[in-house]
Each structure stands twice: as C-alpha cells, then as structure tokens.
Write a protein that holds these residues in place. Structure first.
Motif, PDB file in Angstrom:
ATOM      1  N   LYS A  23       0.855  -1.180   0.000  1.00 44.90           N
ATOM      2  CA  LYS A  23       0.000   0.000   0.000  1.00 44.90           C
ATOM      3  C   LYS A  23       0.894   1.234   0.000  1.00 44.90           C
ATOM      4  O   LYS A  23       1.912   1.276   0.697  1.00 44.90           O
ATOM      5  CB  LYS A  23      -0.880  -0.001   1.255  1.00 44.90           C
ATOM      6  CG  LYS A  23      -1.978   1.031   1.264  1.00 44.90           C
ATOM      7  CD  LYS A  23      -3.188   0.547   0.493  1.00 44.90           C
ATOM      8  CE  LYS A  23      -4.358   1.520   0.686  1.00 44.90           C
ATOM      9  NZ  LYS A  23      -5.554   1.096  -0.090  1.00 44.90           N
ATOM     10  N   THR A  33       0.052   7.934   2.384  1.00 45.78           N
ATOM     11  CA  THR A  33      -0.390   9.274   2.000  1.00 45.78           C
ATOM     12  C   THR A  33       0.385  10.305   2.816  1.00 45.78           C
ATOM     13  O   THR A  33       1.056   9.965   3.797  1.00 45.78           O
ATOM     14  CB  THR A  33      -1.889   9.456   2.278  1.00 45.78           C
ATOM     15  OG1 THR A  33      -2.123   9.346   3.693  1.00 45.78           O
ATOM     16  CG2 THR A  33      -2.714   8.400   1.546  1.00 45.78           C
ATOM     17  N   ARG A  52      -9.321  11.885 -10.587  1.00 48.44           N
ATOM     18  CA  ARG A  52      -9.647  10.453 -10.453  1.00 48.44           C
ATOM     19  C   ARG A  52     -10.341   9.938 -11.714  1.00 48.44           C
ATOM     20  O   ARG A  52     -10.037   8.848 -12.202  1.00 48.44           O
ATOM     21  CB  ARG A  52     -10.522  10.228  -9.227  1.00 48.44           C
ATOM     22  CG  ARG A  52     -10.914   8.769  -9.005  1.00 48.44           C
ATOM     23  CD  ARG A  52     -11.751   8.597  -7.746  1.00 48.44           C
ATOM     24  NE  ARG A  52     -10.943   8.784  -6.542  1.00 48.44           N
ATOM     25  CZ  ARG A  52     -10.210   7.826  -5.988  1.00 48.44           C
ATOM     26  NH1 ARG A  52     -10.168   6.616  -6.532  1.00 48.44           N
ATOM     27  NH2 ARG A  52      -9.522   8.069  -4.905  1.00 48.44           N
ATOM     28  N   ASP A  62      -5.186   4.709  -7.041  1.00 48.08           N
ATOM     29  CA  ASP A  62      -4.980   5.436  -5.782  1.00 48.08           C
ATOM     30  C   ASP A  62      -3.587   6.051  -5.702  1.00 48.08           C
ATOM     31  O   ASP A  62      -3.420   7.202  -5.281  1.00 48.08           O
ATOM     32  CB  ASP A  62      -5.209   4.508  -4.586  1.00 48.08           C
ATOM     33  CG  ASP A  62      -6.686   4.174  -4.391  1.00 48.08           C
ATOM     34  OD1 ASP A  62      -7.538   4.898  -4.940  1.00 48.08           O
ATOM     35  OD2 ASP A  62      -6.990   3.190  -3.703  1.00 48.08           O
TER      36      ASP A  62
END
Length: 275
Positions: free
Chosen positions: A54, A57, A122, A134
């Motif tokens: 992952k 952020t 997006r 993402d």
C-alpha cells in the motif's frame, strides 16, 4: 513477517519508506496494531505499508511523525515516494516542474494537472491504469503542492474552450472543477485564459505542450503522446514553442473574459438542477 524482513530499503523510495517505518515502530516497542490505534488506522494498513503493498499518504506520514516523534522524517520521505509512483517517463518532467520559476501551458483536452480537483483527476486517471489509481491520484495531488508554496512558480494557463465542455466525471464533477478554476481568478501567481472555439485554426492544433523557465537553467519544452512524454532544451524548439505560445495568448480571451466564460459554461451546462 517474512515479507517485511526481506524488504530491500535500497530498491525504491517506497521500499525505504516501509523499511524505515518498521524500524522506527519497533524502536518504539510498538506492534502494528498499537501504532495503528495511535494514528487512527488499522494494524493491517501499517503492515501493508511496511511491505509496500500500500502506498502511504501525506496525512498518514504526518500522523506517524507526530506519533513517533521522528522530526518530519516521513513527511519529507513522502514526496519522494509519491513522485516514484508516477509513470517512469513522466518523473523527469515532474522533477523539473517542481523547480520551475515560470510555467506556460496550453491544454487542448483536459484541465491542467496542477489545477485538477481530486474527483476530476480520479476520473481522468481511471481511463488508464485503474489498478494503480490510488497511487497515481496521490502522486498527482502531491504535484499540486507547489502552488501552495510561499513563492510558487508563475503559471500561465491557456485552456481550449473544448476543455470546459468535455464532461469529465459527469456534470457534478465538472461544475466543481470549473468552480475551482474560478478560485484562481485573483491569484497572484496564476493566470488562466480560455482559447475560444471561434479562434478556428491555431498553433495549438498539434496538441498540448508546456514550457518551463528557470532562474538558473535553460528553458525546457515538454509534450506527450499516448504512450510517453518528450522533453527538450533545444534552442530552436524553445524559440518555436514560445512563438506559438505568444500566438495562442494573443488569440485567447483576457483573464477577466475567460473567467466570465468559465462561469457561464458552469451555469448553463453544469447547473445544479437538484430542487
């Protein structure tokens, strides 16, 4: 934990981030779930980031710094991590864009990346590689941070009028995107002009392009096709690009008239029809 232990911190910025996160967490005697509770996320997410499954952020990075007292380490790393998620061919341009003192861009199809709202971006990125959506979206939003600097690059944007009429993401997304553009009407470092459809043939028919100017580096011309980007500092190319951009500026509406057109399209084409 085998995946974590085999992580090579020299493989990429993302690998180093995951390796350093695990090292710092363990140095504080915390399990993944414990750190997750402190920064309001799951232990599973901590594990996924530590094993590069992952992409973190900026918000996550800032919370980790606050929780572990790492003096902004992860907040500094995240810029490198997110830039590394951009397509390999685009990364050199992104690095130059972040150093530019002046940016001149003509956009024929889409709103300029630095001015895209998250939902507009997006929708655009979803047409390419949705499995990486993402991370690509986070990387694009990270690029936009340069507009918030104390002294951002002076950015001159010319949008073809067709950009305003192309309903990327649907009417609601477009209305909010055009509202976002209007916020820059009085921005000191931003000038947005619209090239009206009535201009007919013009030098931008070959496609979008950017010109980057620097305080201590030759100007750079950038354009891209469907598969890759092309960047050059060739003086003749730069001269021709500047001439073409000057013609586009001359044909474009003034900043004030451009804002009026954007507002009119927003109200007429993307009006909120909910009663």
């Amino acid at each position: 934990m085998a995946n974590v232990q085999s992580l090579d911190p020299t493989a990429s910025p993302l690998d180093y981030y995951g390796w350093e996160l695990r090292r710092q967490r363990e140095a504080h005697g915390l399990k993944q779930g414990q750190l997750g509770e402190i920064i309001f996320c799951t232990g599973s997410l901590i594990g996924q980031i530590e094993t590069t499954k992952k992409v973190p952020t900026r918000d996550f990075s800032e919370r980790v710094d606050a929780a572990l007292g790492t003096d902004g380490l992860f907040s500094r790393l995240i810029g490198l991590v997110l830039r590394s998620q951009l397509p390999t061919w685009f990364q050199p341009y992104a690095e130059m864009e972040a150093k530019a003192a002046y940016i001149s861009t003509y956009q024929a199809q889409l709103v300029y990346g630095l001015l895209q709202t998250e939902e507009y971006a997006r929708a655009v990125l979803a047409t390419g590689e949705p499995e990486q959506l993402d991370s690509l979206l986070a990387a694009r939003l990270e690029r936009q941070r340069i507009l918030g600097w104390e002294k951002p690059p002076l950015t001159l944007v010319i949008l073809d009028e067709a950009v305003l009429h192309r309903p990327i993401g649907g009417e609601d997304v477009m209305r909010r995107q055009l509202e976002h553009l209007l916020k820059f009407t009085t921005h000191r470092w931003m000038r947005i002009q619209v090239l009206p459809l009535s201009s007919g043939e013009h030098p931008g028919l070959a496609g979008a392009f950017n010109i980057l100017r620097f305080d201590d580096h030759p100007e750079v011309f950038y354009t891209e096709d469907m598969m890759s980007g092309h960047m050059t500092a060739n003086p003749e190319t730069i001269k021709e690009a500047n001439l073409n951009y000057a013609h586009l500026q001359a044909d474009a509406l003034s900043v004030k008239d451009s804002a009026a057109l954007i507002a009119r399209v927003m109200e007429e084409r993307y009006a909120d029809r909910i009663e």
